[in-house]
Write an enzyme that holds these catalytic residues in place. Structure first.
Site, short mmCIF file in Angstrom:
data_model
loop_
_atom_site.label_atom_id
_atom_site.label_comp_id
_atom_site.label_asym_id
_atom_site.label_seq_id
_atom_site.Cartn_x
_atom_site.Cartn_y
_atom_site.Cartn_z
CB SER A 243 -0.88 0.02 1.25
OG SER A 243 -0.07 0.15 2.40
CE LYS A 244 -1.75 6.34 -3.36
NZ LYS A 244 -3.13 5.82 -3.19
NE ARG A 245 2.19 4.39 7.86
CZ ARG A 245 3.47 4.11 8.02
NH1 ARG A 245 4.23 3.89 6.96
NH2 ARG A 245 4.01 4.04 9.22
CG HIS A 246 3.60 -2.09 4.27
ND1 HIS A 246 4.38 -2.13 5.39
CD2 HIS A 246 3.79 -3.28 3.64
CE1 HIS A 246 4.99 -3.30 5.44
NE2 HIS A 246 4.65 -4.01 4.40
#
Length: 463
Positions: A243-246
RNA sequence: GUCCCUAUCGUCUAGAGGCCUAGGACAAUACCCUUUCACGGUAUGAACCGGGGUUCGAAUCCCCGUGGGGACGCCA
């Protein structure tokens, strides 16, 4: 029938590794069958779509070399067409106006969730023969809903997952046009795939649930249903969802990190698809071999170490001039003065077999451009008094070498080793530290030769 | 909660009922090569999620569990 595939990203961010693989497989399938690969930008989410993201996606595809034959088409430029189709559907009864407000919908959903039911529209504005519709409220702009078949099943033979069937009772009448008249995703996709003559929809398996809805709309329109192939997702190195965060990064980040596009492509091709035991193959071979039958149905975990290995293989095979160009670009980016360097092409030859990525290659070339000094710690460890004495002897012997070639330089080192009664590393390691700023390098006589007499003598002088 | 998808070494995978004592690759370990570090070479360890069926025979087919993922928006 000519194969026509498409890649249809929404421009809300960069092209990440999952999107890149989807694009690669669509591209390869079209190429394999001599068909067309179409790029379509799904930008109907005006709030989140940006021209920068469109450019980032195109940059990513260019870096990988995934060329499209048609497009990019922008959905925002096709509004008139969508509205035309919606009017037709309203007229022939396959769609209808719904005046339920968002608040009412929220209340309905809350009620259903409280009863542990699947949240869905209850069809209160759906026209049926003999049914009395509610009174149209004042001051509410209606949405348009698709009149989904109430019974029966919708099934397709997914090219990756096999037969999938869903009961129409699981599907509600989804919105195809918002209150402001703009069409929604599931509807635009259908009209686009139809108008663009898409024969094979190859996309991420997060769309599996959209497929039955899309098939129903296609059927309502009297359009031919394309073949679907749903690709499983790619998980991060740690098995977690990207994900964008990860962990999700742009494919162009791999360029910055020193990967060759063909290595990334080969890795991606092999992630979720296979051709027997083949691991290392060119895009030409990939296109020749690619089929939908050998795609893995389950999610795959990204493995940076294997990518690294592939990258090393491609660097070994790569043309020296190209590698030099990449290394210079990186060195110049770091502000290293590469103008006085000589023999860099030969230095590439010394290092291309040993590095994993282009940044390592650039680092290796750094001391061939300008003097790189070892850290105090390394100096303290290797430049002992005994080592300095040996290097002084070596300097004299090197000075006496008339023909500056590796065998002669090797002889000078061997003489020094003998004169001081030490082992080879006692001379070679400190020599590396002085010349390159670090204790490891390729064969030291080769390094001396490539560095050149002037440079070697100057650096020995500066101890 | 409901629906959908999915399950072979640590990881990517081969495997279409007997070719499986389960193969390859990355990673790991050991040894060899080597003046160092790598590269390279050789070798070793490492897996069919569980339970029921079907069958002479199941990693492969079916069912049920369990684990993992996805969807259920006037997002795409």
């Amino acid at each position: 029938m000519t194969v026509r595939t498409r890649f249809a990203p929404s421009p809300t961010g960069f092209l990440h590794i999952g999107g890149a693989r989807t694009a690669l497989f669509s591209w390869a399938y079209a190429r394999r069958h001599g068909g067309q690969f179409i790029l379509r930008i799904e930008d109907t989410d005006v709030a989140r779509s940006t021209p920068e993201a469109v450019q980032a996606i195109i940059d990513g595809m260019n870096w990988l070399g995934l060329s499209h034959d048609e497009g990019p088409f922008y959905q925002m430029q096709r509004m008139d067409r969508y509205k035309e189709v919606i009017q037709q559907m309203l007229a022939n009864g396959t769609a209808y106006y719904c005046y339920t407000s968002k608040e009412e919908l929220d209340a309905l959903r809350a009620k259903q969730e409280a009863k542990k039911e699947k949240p869905r529209y209850d069809g209160r504005w759906r026209p049926e023969s003999g049914k009395q519709l509610p009174v149209i409220p004042a001051g509410i702009d209606p949405v348009v809903r698709f009149k989904n078949p109430a019974t029966g099943i919708v099934a397709w033979h997914d090219q990756v997952k096999g037969r999938i069937e869903i009961s129409n009772e699981e599907l509600d009448d989804f919105i195809i046009a918002r209150a402001d008249g703009t069409p929604t995703y599931n509807f635009c996709v259908v009209v686009d795939d139809w108008d663009m003559g898409i024969t094979h929809v190859i996309r991420g398996d997060d769309h599996v649930n959209n497929t039955p809805r899309q098939i129903n709309v296609l059927a309502a329109l009297g359009a031919t249903v394309p073949l679907y192939a749903h690709l499983s997702m790619i998980l991060g190195d740690d098995g977690q969802k990207l994900s964008k965060r990860h962990g999700a990064v742009s494919v162009t980040q791999y360029d910055d990190d020193g990967y060759l596009p063909e290595a990334v492509l080969n890795y991606l091709a092999r992630l979720g698809w296979s051709h027997g035991d083949d691991e290392l193959f060119s895009m030409e071979q990939f296109v020749q071999w690619f089929d939908l039958d050998h795609i893995t149905a389950s999610a795959a975990q990204f493995n940076t170490e294997k990518l690294n290995w592939l990258n090393a293989q491609y660097i070994k095979q790569a043309d020296n001039a190209r590698l030099l160009n990449e290394a210079l670009k990186r060195l110049n980016g770091q502000g290293v003065d590469t103008s006085k360097a000589q023999n860099l092409d030969r230095a590439i030859g010394l290092y291309k077999e040993r590095v994993t990525n282009l940044n390592e290659l650039a680092d290796a070339l750094h001391p061939f451009c300008v003097a790189v000094h070892a850290t105090e710690e390394v100096k303290a460890q290797h430049l002992t008094d005994a080592a300095k004495a040996a290097l002084a002897t070596l300097k004299e012997k090197l000075d006496a070498v008339t023909d500056w070639i590796a065998p002669n330089l090797n002889a000078a080192i061997k003489d020094t080793v003998a004169a001081h009664g030490v082992k080879m590393p006692a001379v070679a390691i400190p020599l590396r530290v002085v010349l390159l700023g670090q204790p490891q390098s390729p064969s030291i006589d080769q390094v001396l030769e490539v560095l050149g007499r002037e440079c070697v003598m100057a650096r020995l002088q500066a101890i």
